[in-house]
Design a protein around this motif. Structure first.
Motif: not given
Length: 528
Positions: A393-403
């Motif tokens: 599984m490749i994360y295509l973006s980071s997130v500001e919170a959670g996940g």
């Protein structure tokens, strides 16, 4: 008449200024779920209320005409309802306080302790009408656990504005009070039989007030564990607490990777879980999102011969063939070099991109087929490619919170963030980084010697801007050592017991890129 027209123009100007102020930073994704909700609400109902208000007259005919031209492209009510339910989902999973959310603050309140989980660059508070809409969605579903606090906050905000009513609002103080009163009535009515029974059994005993319970529609036994892992890393070790965990440059003895080895971080041994850093570049991730966007559809799960939309899987997804662009061919070559697996169909399923939107999630599930009564009825077996064995599984973006990706039986979770790779730390990157690349999370799905693997690239988060991509692979060669295999666990019963998917007619469809084989195992994971 002139004074009336001037008042209407002032009201339109006020609403227009409100819209402009919310678009000051329109170049960045709408990461704040409160801002995303109000954007959908504004496009779905606020503008409609302004355009079709009783105060409207012939001099805004042009405004009506312009609205009607784009009306079919604006969010539908189901989008607004979905955004409201997403806020309630975030409220539950991260134990967020409703009063704090209304003020634009993401705070977890546990007893007397208050923890700030997310600090937006700009605070964005909700109006009484915004809170009413969230509460009404819960009210209409008969979910008074969520309806009551949101309606209470709506009443408080309406009273704070001294009954002032704005043209774009759909509700008023009276509406909020009416819905709140009936919600309380329904809540108490459900407990009448219980109170009568308890009083009949113990007439002199003081009966404590029944506490309204949070609904658990999927009847998920592992819900508390799953949500706790979404909030924390569980037992995932930090730094070098376990000597057998290590970082390395991985070539898999493949000439393709000799000049540019992949940065590998082993984060768990039983089951075997590894992070591969800098696997795709930002430009590649952006192109993948662009390829998938026109094909994104509501994700489904397989239930027997049918594919169903269910509440325990909230996302949009699409399947991508490598014929779409040469970059995808290069990506498949890179995956094959790292894993040692043949990623070409029929040895592999196509790449799958997933967008979890606002507060999207996928509750604990198996990626591989788990049907006990009729395993050969699975879509995976009808493809004549066998079952899925591993996930990439490749994360295509980071997130500001959670996940996070939570492994409920292993008691750990891996956050959806960009990672750095170094000799002393693996941590969240802050600040501006050029040409930074995305991390890959991989694990085994099937117990036994692998003949295929399930690989995935995922946009995984509570952030509307976070996508995911998965890939299905089948192969005759092994991928990792047997220590990687996940131990047998019991699957979740009920609708969608078998949650493997098949691309419908070869066109893009749902969440994951997977690998298949002809064995059945029990590896279980969760994406939130």
């Amino acid at each position: 008449y002139l004074r009336g027209e001037e008042a209407r123009l002032r009201d339109l100007t006020r609403f227009y200024d409100k819209v402009l102020s919310l678009h000051e930073d329109s170049t960045t994704p709408v990461a704040n779920p409160l801002l995303a909700f109000t954007l959908i609400k504004r496009l779905q109902s606020d503008w409609r209320n302004v355009v079709h208000s009783l105060e409207a007259s012939e001099n805004i005919r042009a405004l009506k005409d312009g609205y009607e031209k784009v009306e079919q492209d604006l969010p539908a009510f189901e989008d607004l309802e979905g955004a409201a339910r997403a806020l309630m989902r975030l409220q539950d999973v991260y134990m967020l306080n409703v009063k704090g959310l209304a003020r634009g603050v993401f705070q977890r309140v546990t007893g007397s302790a208050i923890t700030d989980l997310y600090s937006p660059k700009q605070l964005f508070s909700l109006t009484g009408d915004d809170c009413f809409q969230v509460g009404k969605v819960a009210y209409d579903m008969g979910d008074y656990y969520h309806a009551i606090p949101w309606l209470e906050e709506a009443v408080s905000l309406f009273r704070g504005s001294y009954g002032e009513w704005k043209t774009e609002d759909e509700a008023s103080l009276e509406d909020a009070l009416d819905h709140l009163a009936f919600a309380y009535f329904q809540r108490m009515a459900r407990n009448v039989l219980k109170y009568e029974r308890l009083l009949a059994e113990s007439p002199n005993q003081v009966v404590a007030e029944a506490v309204i319970q949070r609904p658990n529609i999927p009847h998920l036994q592992t819900r508390d564990t799953y949500e706790e892992l979404c909030q924390t890393l569980g037992s995932q070790p930090t730094l070098y607490q376990i000597p057998s965990l290590y970082c390395s440059y991985e070539t898999n003895s493949n000439a393709y990777l000799l000049l540019q080895p992949i940065r590998k971080e082993v984060i768990h041994l039983e089951p075997y879980i590894a992070l591969y850093h800098d696997f795709v570049s930002d430009s590649e991730a952006q192109k993948i999102r662009e390829f998938a966007e026109p094909w994104l559809q509501r994700s489904v799960v397989a239930s027997g011969e049918k594919q169903l939309q269910v509440e325990y899987r909230i996302s949009k997804s699409a399947w991508l063939k490598d014929t779409v662009d040469p970059m995808l061919v290069t990506l498949n070559h890179r995956i094959a070099a790292l894993t040692g697996l043949d990623v070409r169909p029929p040895y592999a399923e196509y790449l799958q991109v997933v967008n979890y939107g606002i507060g999207g999630h996928y509750e604990p599930h198996f990626d591989h087929a788990t049907s006990v009564t009729n395993p050969l009825g699975s879509p995976l077996y009808r493809m004549k490619s066998g079952n899925r064995v591993a996930t990439f599984m490749i994360y295509l973006s980071s997130v500001e919170a959670g996940g996070a990706t939570a492994f409920i039986y292993a008691n750990l979770s891996v956050p959806v963030v960009k990672h750095c790779f170094g000799g002393t730390c693996i941590g969240v990157v802050k600040g501006t980084v050029t040409h930074f690349m995305r991390a890959v999370l991989s694990w085994w799905e099937i117990s036994g010697w692998p003949t295929s693997g399930y690989m995935s690239m995922d946009r995984n988060s509570a952030d509307p801007a976070a996508p995911a991509l998965k890939t299905e692979l089948l192969s005759e060669r092994s991928w990792w050592s047997p220590v990687a295999f996940q131990r047998s666990q019991e699957p979740k019963a009920g609708v969608g017991e078998e949650k493997a998917e098949q691309p419908p007619g070869g066109r893009p469809c749902q969440l994951c890129l997977c690998l298949a084989n002809q064995r059945q195992g029990r590896g279980r994971y969760q994406g939130t």
